[in-house]
Design a protein around this motif. Structure first.
Motif, PDB file in Angstrom:
ATOM      1  N   LEU A   1      67.790 -22.658 -52.830  1.00 22.91           N
ATOM      2  CA  LEU A   1      66.912 -23.077 -51.727  1.00 22.91           C
ATOM      3  C   LEU A   1      67.735 -23.562 -50.531  1.00 22.91           C
ATOM      4  O   LEU A   1      67.374 -23.317 -49.377  1.00 22.91           O
ATOM      5  CB  LEU A   1      65.958 -24.179 -52.185  1.00 22.91           C
ATOM      6  CG  LEU A   1      64.861 -23.741 -53.164  1.00 22.91           C
ATOM      7  CD1 LEU A   1      64.184 -24.951 -53.791  1.00 22.91           C
ATOM      8  CD2 LEU A   1      63.827 -22.859 -52.468  1.00 22.91           C
ATOM      9  N   GLU A   2      68.844 -24.223 -50.821  1.00 20.50           N
ATOM     10  CA  GLU A   2      69.711 -24.698 -49.735  1.00 20.50           C
ATOM     11  C   GLU A   2      70.322 -23.531 -48.976  1.00 20.50           C
ATOM     12  O   GLU A   2      70.482 -23.590 -47.759  1.00 20.50           O
ATOM     13  CB  GLU A   2      70.776 -25.651 -50.288  1.00 20.50           C
ATOM     14  CG  GLU A   2      70.160 -27.024 -50.590  1.00 20.50           C
ATOM     15  CD  GLU A   2      70.963 -27.862 -51.568  1.00 20.50           C
ATOM     16  OE1 GLU A   2      72.136 -27.514 -51.836  1.00 20.50           O
ATOM     17  OE2 GLU A   2      70.400 -28.856 -52.079  1.00 20.50           O
ATOM     18  N   ARG A   3      70.640 -22.451 -49.689  1.00 21.45           N
ATOM     19  CA  ARG A   3      71.143 -21.241 -49.016  1.00 21.45           C
ATOM     20  C   ARG A   3      70.099 -20.685 -48.037  1.00 21.45           C
ATOM     21  O   ARG A   3      70.435 -19.984 -47.099  1.00 21.45           O
ATOM     22  CB  ARG A   3      71.479 -20.148 -50.042  1.00 21.45           C
ATOM     23  CG  ARG A   3      72.858 -20.289 -50.633  1.00 21.45           C
ATOM     24  CD  ARG A   3      73.158 -19.088 -51.537  1.00 21.45           C
ATOM     25  NE  ARG A   3      73.871 -19.526 -52.717  1.00 21.45           N
ATOM     26  CZ  ARG A   3      73.569 -19.209 -53.971  1.00 21.45           C
ATOM     27  NH1 ARG A   3      72.565 -18.409 -54.224  1.00 21.45           N
ATOM     28  NH2 ARG A   3      74.264 -19.681 -54.955  1.00 21.45           N
ATOM     29  N   CYS A   4      68.818 -20.977 -48.299  1.00 18.13           N
ATOM     30  CA  CYS A   4      67.740 -20.517 -47.409  1.00 18.13           C
ATOM     31  C   CYS A   4      67.489 -21.523 -46.288  1.00 18.13           C
ATOM     32  O   CYS A   4      66.511 -21.388 -45.538  1.00 18.13           O
ATOM     33  CB  CYS A   4      66.444 -20.322 -48.195  1.00 18.13           C
ATOM     34  SG  CYS A   4      66.549 -19.098 -49.487  1.00 18.13           S
ATOM     35  N   GLY A   5      68.301 -22.553 -46.187  1.00 16.75           N
ATOM     36  CA  GLY A   5      68.175 -23.507 -45.086  1.00 16.75           C
ATOM     37  C   GLY A   5      67.305 -24.717 -45.372  1.00 16.75           C
ATOM     38  O   GLY A   5      66.991 -25.479 -44.457  1.00 16.75           O
ATOM     39  N   ALA A   6      66.914 -24.909 -46.639  1.00 17.22           N
ATOM     40  CA  ALA A   6      66.078 -26.077 -46.967  1.00 17.22           C
ATOM     41  C   ALA A   6      66.960 -27.261 -47.354  1.00 17.22           C
ATOM     42  O   ALA A   6      68.106 -27.084 -47.770  1.00 17.22           O
ATOM     43  CB  ALA A   6      65.158 -25.737 -48.129  1.00 17.22           C
ATOM     44  N   ARG A   7      66.433 -28.475 -47.182  1.00 19.02           N
ATOM     45  CA  ARG A   7      67.011 -29.649 -47.832  1.00 19.02           C
ATOM     46  C   ARG A   7      66.281 -29.791 -49.154  1.00 19.02           C
ATOM     47  O   ARG A   7      65.084 -29.528 -49.223  1.00 19.02           O
ATOM     48  CB  ARG A   7      66.769 -30.907 -46.996  1.00 19.02           C
ATOM     49  CG  ARG A   7      67.721 -31.082 -45.835  1.00 19.02           C
ATOM     50  CD  ARG A   7      67.534 -32.471 -45.223  1.00 19.02           C
ATOM     51  NE  ARG A   7      66.144 -32.702 -44.860  1.00 19.02           N
ATOM     52  CZ  ARG A   7      65.703 -32.754 -43.605  1.00 19.02           C
ATOM     53  NH1 ARG A   7      66.530 -32.608 -42.604  1.00 19.02           N
ATOM     54  NH2 ARG A   7      64.432 -32.965 -43.350  1.00 19.02           N
ATOM     55  N   THR A   8      66.978 -30.227 -50.185  1.00 23.32           N
ATOM     56  CA  THR A   8      66.290 -30.396 -51.469  1.00 23.32           C
ATOM     57  C   THR A   8      66.512 -31.808 -51.994  1.00 23.32           C
ATOM     58  O   THR A   8      67.507 -32.461 -51.677  1.00 23.32           O
ATOM     59  CB  THR A   8      66.782 -29.404 -52.548  1.00 23.32           C
ATOM     60  OG1 THR A   8      68.147 -29.683 -52.820  1.00 23.32           O
ATOM     61  CG2 THR A   8      66.618 -27.971 -52.107  1.00 23.32           C
ATOM     62  N   THR A   9      65.548 -32.247 -52.787  1.00 26.35           N
ATOM     63  CA  THR A   9      65.674 -33.546 -53.440  1.00 26.35           C
ATOM     64  C   THR A   9      64.984 -33.436 -54.804  1.00 26.35           C
ATOM     65  O   THR A   9      64.044 -32.667 -54.958  1.00 26.35           O
ATOM     66  CB  THR A   9      65.038 -34.655 -52.560  1.00 26.35           C
ATOM     67  OG1 THR A   9      65.150 -35.896 -53.225  1.00 26.35           O
ATOM     68  CG2 THR A   9      63.576 -34.384 -52.269  1.00 26.35           C
ATOM     69  N   PHE A  10      65.501 -34.154 -55.785  1.00 22.52           N
ATOM     70  CA  PHE A  10      64.855 -34.145 -57.100  1.00 22.52           C
ATOM     71  C   PHE A  10      63.805 -35.250 -57.136  1.00 22.52           C
ATOM     72  O   PHE A  10      64.063 -36.365 -56.687  1.00 22.52           O
ATOM     73  CB  PHE A  10      65.886 -34.325 -58.218  1.00 22.52           C
ATOM     74  CG  PHE A  10      66.854 -33.180 -58.304  1.00 22.52           C
ATOM     75  CD1 PHE A  10      66.393 -31.875 -58.483  1.00 22.52           C
ATOM     76  CD2 PHE A  10      68.219 -33.378 -58.187  1.00 22.52           C
ATOM     77  CE1 PHE A  10      67.268 -30.799 -58.557  1.00 22.52           C
ATOM     78  CE2 PHE A  10      69.106 -32.313 -58.258  1.00 22.52           C
ATOM     79  CZ  PHE A  10      68.633 -31.022 -58.442  1.00 22.52           C
ATOM     80  N   VAL A  11      62.648 -34.910 -57.660  1.00 24.08           N
ATOM     81  CA  VAL A  11      61.484 -35.791 -57.580  1.00 24.08           C
ATOM     82  C   VAL A  11      61.072 -36.253 -58.975  1.00 24.08           C
ATOM     83  O   VAL A  11      60.879 -35.429 -59.869  1.00 24.08           O
ATOM     84  CB  VAL A  11      60.316 -35.016 -56.920  1.00 24.08           C
ATOM     85  CG1 VAL A  11      59.019 -35.775 -57.077  1.00 24.08           C
ATOM     86  CG2 VAL A  11      60.609 -34.747 -55.458  1.00 24.08           C
ATOM     87  N   THR A  12      60.963 -37.573 -59.142  1.00 22.70           N
ATOM     88  CA  THR A  12      60.515 -38.109 -60.443  1.00 22.70           C
ATOM     89  C   THR A  12      59.410 -39.147 -60.280  1.00 22.70           C
ATOM     90  O   THR A  12      58.975 -39.721 -61.280  1.00 22.70           O
ATOM     91  CB  THR A  12      61.681 -38.781 -61.207  1.00 22.70           C
ATOM     92  OG1 THR A  12      62.264 -39.748 -60.334  1.00 22.70           O
ATOM     93  CG2 THR A  12      62.738 -37.784 -61.634  1.00 22.70           C
ATOM     94  N   THR A  13      58.978 -39.417 -59.036  1.00 24.69           N
ATOM     95  CA  THR A  13      57.952 -40.454 -58.848  1.00 24.69           C
ATOM     96  C   THR A  13      56.815 -39.946 -57.960  1.00 24.69           C
ATOM     97  O   THR A  13      57.028 -39.059 -57.125  1.00 24.69           O
ATOM     98  CB  THR A  13      58.546 -41.706 -58.161  1.00 24.69           C
ATOM     99  OG1 THR A  13      58.943 -41.338 -56.839  1.00 24.69           O
ATOM    100  CG2 THR A  13      59.737 -42.257 -58.922  1.00 24.69           C
ATOM    101  N   PRO A  14      55.623 -40.531 -58.125  1.00 27.29           N
ATOM    102  CA  PRO A  14      54.495 -40.146 -57.267  1.00 27.29           C
ATOM    103  C   PRO A  14      54.809 -40.352 -55.778  1.00 27.29           C
ATOM    104  O   PRO A  14      54.448 -39.511 -54.951  1.00 27.29           O
ATOM    105  CB  PRO A  14      53.375 -41.084 -57.727  1.00 27.29           C
ATOM    106  CG  PRO A  14      53.708 -41.395 -59.150  1.00 27.29           C
ATOM    107  CD  PRO A  14      55.209 -41.444 -59.199  1.00 27.29           C
ATOM    108  N   ASP A  15      55.504 -41.439 -55.449  1.00 26.74           N
ATOM    109  CA  ASP A  15      55.843 -41.696 -54.043  1.00 26.74           C
ATOM    110  C   ASP A  15      56.708 -40.593 -53.461  1.00 26.74           C
ATOM    111  O   ASP A  15      56.520 -40.183 -52.308  1.00 26.74           O
ATOM    112  CB  ASP A  15      56.616 -43.021 -53.913  1.00 26.74           C
ATOM    113  CG  ASP A  15      55.693 -44.206 -54.091  1.00 26.74           C
ATOM    114  OD1 ASP A  15      54.470 -43.969 -54.188  1.00 26.74           O
ATOM    115  OD2 ASP A  15      56.197 -45.345 -54.134  1.00 26.74           O
ATOM    116  N   ALA A  16      57.672 -40.149 -54.249  1.00 26.84           N
ATOM    117  CA  ALA A  16      58.588 -39.113 -53.756  1.00 26.84           C
ATOM    118  C   ALA A  16      57.833 -37.824 -53.456  1.00 26.84           C
ATOM    119  O   ALA A  16      58.170 -37.104 -52.507  1.00 26.84           O
ATOM    120  CB  ALA A  16      59.704 -38.870 -54.760  1.00 26.84           C
ATOM    121  N   ILE A  17      56.789 -37.545 -54.251  1.00 30.93           N
ATOM    122  CA  ILE A  17      55.976 -36.343 -54.012  1.00 30.93           C
ATOM    123  C   ILE A  17      55.375 -36.389 -52.614  1.00 30.93           C
ATOM    124  O   ILE A  17      55.366 -35.396 -51.891  1.00 30.93           O
ATOM    125  CB  ILE A  17      54.878 -36.201 -55.103  1.00 30.93           C
ATOM    126  CG1 ILE A  17      55.519 -35.661 -56.391  1.00 30.93           C
ATOM    127  CG2 ILE A  17      53.734 -35.293 -54.624  1.00 30.93           C
ATOM    128  CD1 ILE A  17      54.550 -35.370 -57.507  1.00 30.93           C
TER     129      ILE A  17
END
Lengths: 250, 204
Positions: free
Chosen positions: B23-39
């Protein structure tokens, strides 16, 4: 329809690709990242990275090498070597593996396959079976062929399948690095017994040897030295097989 | 608007590193999500694969991410499911008869019937009015081709299943786009473009 796969194998020790004959006499065969990039550009269907010294040296797999190789490819990566528990599988996936191959630890505790499949799915769990011919038939070995186990490879692979392995990486120790062709007797016996896909390994030689492996029932054929030494190119293997009616990915 | 932030759900079983890199190669920033707030903070969400559906369905509930995920989808936040993540978007799966799916797509995920399983390797994704494309698959279960949201199918030993499904911004792939060469990269790039477009509209 599903294509037969051509797989390049990177046996890695201390961050370098190595290759021996019958699992012995390892010599340097280059940089794993460069090799991965080259094979990917040539149209390889999948890469297998085996940390060949991990189990014997009692250290974890070379996560940095896995990450570096994984970052330069856009095909799946199977990683094996030194996988002892479910946490190791998770760590390898986090480093960049898509599937994980298990050998010695599964022989010691077959329930590891079930535990891995319950978390990651059977399609992630590859049972790596190293088989050697004996006067009486075949037996298996663990710890990079250093430890003999008096057990039939097909019976073991079948048990592994029932426990949760979703693929068998079936290596002929006798043929490893010899370029004498895959052990098609072993492959045919495995095909007759197993439901899961079979990766033929050990003995890749000329172009015909790949077509023979597929004809014997292999779903994928893996090679190392013939690719490392530039004797065969992946595209060449595919066009040869395609011309003989084997379905391959263009 | 710069790069959209894509949240990859971390349900404890996934090749999440490879999805993030692709996804980063496609120009996105990514983050791993484990909490409702992060969603809530993500422009788009990805539910990755390489998992047993029973495991990730249980993790989804344990982390209390089920409702936030469905709400995000209802708000129009683009959602991508990959392999087991995609299967979780249906009502149920044979792989986990006691687990509840997200029911974002109609239908039930079934065990494939081919003599050789799991379906492992490269096969063709057939979308209407497009040339078939090779993609990498690794699964033993699949959604029926007859599902209402199916947009592409794949055939294995005479059986067809849904290899891509879509309903508005909710997208799923049974194959692994992060491991499917140029075709997979283009598939992910279109999802990143959708995430960017949606984020622009919602901030306007």
């Amino acid at each position: 329809m599903l294509a037969k796969r051509v797989i390049a194998c990177l046996d890695v020790a201390n961050g370098r690709v190595v290759k021996g004959v019958n699992f012995l006499g390892l010599r340097d065969a280059g940089d794993p990242v460069e090799a991965a990039r080259t094979y990917c550009a040539q149209g390889v269907d999948e890469l297998v990275l085996l940390d060949v010294t991990a189990t014997n040296d009692r250290r974890a797999s070379a996560y940095d090498t896995v990450a570096a190789v994984s970052a330069v490819i856009d095909v799946p990566l199977t990683v094996g070597g030194g996988v002892r528990d479910v946490a190791d599988v998770a760590r390898l996936l986090d480093a960049g593996a898509d599937k994980v191959a298990i050998n010695s630890a599964a022989v010691a505790d077959p329930s590891l396959l079930t535990r891995a499949a319950e978390r990651f799915g059977t399609q992630c769990v590859v049972i790596s079976v190293d088989a050697r011919r004996t006067p009486a038939g075949y037996e298996i070995a663990t710890h990079s062929a250093a430890v003999r186990v008096p057990r039939d490879p097909i019976a073991w692979a079948l048990q592994a399948q029932e426990l949760g392995a979703g693929e068998v990486l079936l290596t002929s120790i006798d043929r490893d690095g010899t370029q004498r062709g895959f052990d098609t007797d072993l492959l045919a016996a495995a095909r007759a017994a197993l439901r899961v896909p079979i990766v033929a390994s050990g003995g890749a030689g000329d172009l015909a040897s790949f077509a023979e492996a597929y004809a014997a029932g292999a779903d994928a054929a893996l090679a190392a030295s013939v690719f490392h030494d530039g004797m065969l190119r992946i595209a060449e293997v595919k066009s040869y097989c395609a011309a003989r009616g084997v379905r391959v990915r263009a | 608007m710069g790069s959209p932030t894509l949240g990859i759900l971390d349900l404890g079983a996934a090749n999440r590193a490879n999805i993030a890199r692709a996804l980063e190669r496609c120009g996105a920033r990514t983050t791993f999500v484990t909490t409702p707030d992060a969603i809530e903070r993500c422009d788009a969400l990805v539910v990755p694969g390489v998992a047993n559906v029973a495991y990730i369905a249980a993790e989804l509930d344990r982390l209390q991410l089920r409702e936030p995920l469905v709400r995000a989808a209802e708000r129009g936040v683009p959602l991508l499911g990959i392999c087991a993540g995609f299967q979780l978007f249906f009502e149920r799966s044979d792989e986990a008869p006691n687990a509840r799916g997200l029911a974002l797509f109609d239908g039930v995920v079934r065990a494939l019937s081919a003599p050789r399983l799991p379906h492992m390797g490269w096969n063709l994704v057939e979308e209407r009015e497009r040339a078939p494309q090779w993609a990498y698959f690794a699964h033993g279960f699949a959604a029926p081709a007859s599902s209402r949201c199916t947009v592409a199918t794949t055939e294995l030993d005479g059986e067809c299943f849904a290899s891509i499904a879509r309903r508005d911004g909710i997208l799923g792939a049974q194959f692994h786009p992060e491991r499917s060469g140029a075709y997979g990269a283009a598939f992910l790039a279109s999802f990143v473009a959708l995430a960017k477009e949606t984020a622009c509209l919602q901030s306007a």
